[in-house]
Design an enzyme around this catalytic site. Structure first.
Site, PDB file in Angstrom:
ATOM      1  N   LYS A  86       0.812  -1.226   0.000  1.00 33.81           N
ATOM      2  CA  LYS A  86       0.000   0.000   0.000  1.00 33.81           C
ATOM      3  C   LYS A  86       0.843   1.273   0.000  1.00 33.81           C
ATOM      4  O   LYS A  86       0.440   2.293  -0.528  1.00 33.81           O
ATOM      5  CB  LYS A  86      -0.957  -0.018   1.184  1.00 33.81           C
ATOM      6  CG  LYS A  86      -2.031  -1.076   1.014  1.00 33.81           C
ATOM      7  CD  LYS A  86      -3.330  -0.682   1.645  1.00 33.81           C
ATOM      8  CE  LYS A  86      -4.436  -1.633   1.244  1.00 33.81           C
ATOM      9  NZ  LYS A  86      -4.261  -2.991   1.826  1.00 33.81           N
ATOM     10  N   GLU A 108      -9.486   6.912   3.313  1.00 36.22           N
ATOM     11  CA  GLU A 108     -10.382   5.976   3.983  1.00 36.22           C
ATOM     12  C   GLU A 108      -9.543   4.773   4.389  1.00 36.22           C
ATOM     13  O   GLU A 108      -8.522   4.489   3.765  1.00 36.22           O
ATOM     14  CB  GLU A 108     -11.493   5.520   3.028  1.00 36.22           C
ATOM     15  CG  GLU A 108     -11.106   4.399   2.051  1.00 36.22           C
ATOM     16  CD  GLU A 108     -10.058   4.795   1.014  1.00 36.22           C
ATOM     17  OE1 GLU A 108      -9.877   5.999   0.773  1.00 36.22           O
ATOM     18  OE2 GLU A 108      -9.403   3.884   0.452  1.00 36.22           O
ATOM     19  N   SER A 376       1.763  -9.789  -0.945  1.00 37.53           N
ATOM     20  CA  SER A 376       1.433  -8.354  -0.886  1.00 37.53           C
ATOM     21  C   SER A 376       1.781  -7.729   0.458  1.00 37.53           C
ATOM     22  O   SER A 376       2.037  -6.530   0.537  1.00 37.53           O
ATOM     23  CB  SER A 376      -0.047  -8.157  -1.197  1.00 37.53           C
ATOM     24  OG  SER A 376      -0.850  -8.978  -0.364  1.00 37.53           O
TER      25      SER A 376
HETATM   26  C1  LIG Z   1      -5.077  -3.994   1.565  1.00 37.67           C
HETATM   27  C2  LIG Z   1      -4.355  -5.245   1.292  1.00 37.67           C
HETATM   28  C3  LIG Z   1      -4.737  -6.115   0.246  1.00 37.67           C
HETATM   29  C4  LIG Z   1      -5.944  -5.878  -0.609  1.00 37.67           C
HETATM   30  O1  LIG Z   1      -5.920  -4.715  -1.368  1.00 37.67           O
HETATM   31  P1  LIG Z   1      -5.701  -4.726  -2.936  1.00 37.67           P
HETATM   32  O2  LIG Z   1      -6.053  -3.340  -3.348  1.00 37.67           O
HETATM   33  O3  LIG Z   1      -6.632  -5.756  -3.516  1.00 37.67           O
HETATM   34  O4  LIG Z   1      -4.297  -5.067  -3.187  1.00 37.67           O
HETATM   35  C5  LIG Z   1      -3.974  -7.233   0.006  1.00 37.67           C
HETATM   36  N1  LIG Z   1      -2.895  -7.536   0.764  1.00 37.67           N
HETATM   37  C6  LIG Z   1      -2.508  -6.741   1.776  1.00 37.67           C
HETATM   38  C7  LIG Z   1      -1.304  -7.139   2.570  1.00 37.67           C
HETATM   39  C8  LIG Z   1      -3.211  -5.574   2.083  1.00 37.67           C
HETATM   40  O5  LIG Z   1      -2.821  -4.799   3.103  1.00 37.67           O
END
Ligand SMILES: *Cc1c(COP(=O)(O)O)cnc(C)c1O
Length: 419
Positions: A86, A108, A376
């Site tokens: 993020k 948000e 992610s």
């Molecule tokens: C917020 C988040 C997501 C989901 O958000 P996307 O916009 O779909 O990427 C996925 N993995 C992590 C670690 C997150 O913090």
């Protein structure tokens, strides 16, 4: 993307008249900034020194041996500052806002990860930061609220509606409608009115560009890239440089929650529960109730339970370039444990959905091929969710003891803190 911000029939800009001008201004500023060597150089330094890029591509050697199929590689996005992808978007949008002469950022947040990234980026860039968060989320995500405040952000608890993410988005939109002269609304995923889906994908595509280079350096023969999909920003950023090509396969993993029934998951692309809708300023696939209201969703991972999906992913899912699958809570937990034990890395619960899908695919794929999964985020943030599952008794005892210790007033005066 077409001129009007559409991806096939999805996307667009469905907002109150008052927000048309600020969105057009933003689109123009983004278009100029992405061509400006000065802006790009400044962003590059922030990526390197603040975020910690490039993130590594790890060969999951032990996992591969145990699965006995394709070679599994992990893009270690969870090593980025604040623990997830993020920050890539937060830093870039905050820099753009500063370039536009804004001094205040609003955002948000649901579970708090986007709020955290935004608060950190604003502290670094000297911008005022206000984060809208549903009252229910404020209560259950205290560690993230505490961190946001430590970064100097103000967290506004939203008491409207179901007091969760969708209400926080509505409040942020309302704020922006009267504050855009000096304020930028920093949306956290590849969704919302144009130009946000295009802009967020562009800023997150650093994940895919690095991966592409790392794949080429090692001469890998890639069968598929796998990512989890909440709103869709890590997936679209990871996939982005590969979309126009025939291969590799691109696979998105949605939250299968606890079952296939209504309200038991957050599956928008495979099941039959989602329908076309216009919510939060854009047209896409949404989970809605029979009377058209945004439906409640369910997932063990707070980042995957948004009822909609980014418009570009919805379009690419329908065209077949991106394949979707869903992973249930239990399977994600299993994958989290597996990678922790075999590789010494703890996936975020969201990313563990992608991990589970990658394991299933690797099992069916030849050994000379590679499956690349985007981690992610890292899982430290999930300790309050995973501990009650993995070690319920010990965790309860620990929390009880902590509470008692605090109530006795021990250690509260350390560092001249609260009195
Ligand atoms: C917020 C988040 C997501 C989901 O958000 P996307 O916009 O779909 O990427 C996925 N993995 C992590 C670690 C997150 O913090």
């Amino acid at each position: 993307m077409s001129d009007k911000g559409y991806f096939d029939r999805f996307g667009g800009r469905y907002v109150a008249e008052v927000l048309r001008q600020p969105l057009e201004d933003l689109e123009r500023a983004f278009g100029e900034a992405r061509e400006d060597p000065g802006f790009l150089a400044e962003l590059e330094v922030l990526r390197r020194d603040f975020i910690g890029r490039p993130t590594p591509l790890l060969f999951a050697e032990n996992a591969t041996r145990e699965i006995g199929g394709a070679r599994i590689y992990v893009k270690m996005e969870g090593l980025a500052h604040t623990g997830a992808h993020k920050i890539n978007n937060a830093v870039a949008q905050a820099l753009l806002a500063k370039r536009m002469g804004k001094r205040r950022i609003i955002a948000e947040t649901g579970a708090g990860q986007h709020g955290l990234a935004t608060a950190s980026a604003c502290a670094r860039l000297g911008l005022e930061c206000v984060v809208y968060m549903g009252e229910v989320d404020v209560r259950r995500q205290q560690p993230n609220v505490a961190a946001m405040e430590l970064y100097g952000a103000r967290v506004v608890s939203v008491t409207a509606g179901s007091r969760t993410l969708k209400d926080a988005i509505n409040e942020a939109m309302r704020d922006w409608a009267s504050s855009f002269a000096d304020t930028h609304y920093l949306i956290g995923s590849a969704l919302g009115p144009a130009p946000f889906p295009d802009m967020v994908r562009t800023f997150q595509s650093v994940i895919g560009s690095e991966t592409r280079e790392q794949i080429a350096e090692r001469g890998l023969s890639v069968e598929a890239l796998v990512a989890c999909v909440g709103g869709g920003s890590n997936a679209i950023g990871f996939f982005s440089p590969f979309i126009a090509e025939k291969g590799p396969r691109l696979i998105g993993a949605e939250a299968g929650g606890v079952g296939s029934g209504r309200g038991e998951n957050a599956v928008r692309m495979t099941g039959t529960a989602a329908s076309d809708g216009i919510i939060h300023g854009y047209k896409s696939r949404f989970l809605v109730t029979e009377d058209g209201q945004v439906a409640e969703t369910r997932s063990i991972s707070a980042g995957l339970d948004y009822p909609g999906i980014g418009p570009e992913l919805a379009a690419l899912g329908e065209s077949g370039r991106i394949e979707f699958t869903s992973v249930r809570d239990g399977e994600a937990l299993e994958a989290l444990r597996f990678f922790a034990r075999t590789e010494g890395i703890i996936f975020a619960l969201e990313s563990a959905h992608a991990g589970a899908a990658a394991i299933a695919l690797a099992r069916k794929t030849q050994r000379d091929r590679a499956v690349v999964v985007n981690m992610s985020g890292r899982g430290d943030k999930d300790i309050f969710i995973t501990s009650p599952v993995f070690r319920p008794q010990e965790w309860k005892t620990f929390l009880r003891a902590e509470l008692e210790r605090l109530e006795r007033g021990e250690e509260i005066h350390a560092f001249g803190g609260r009195s």
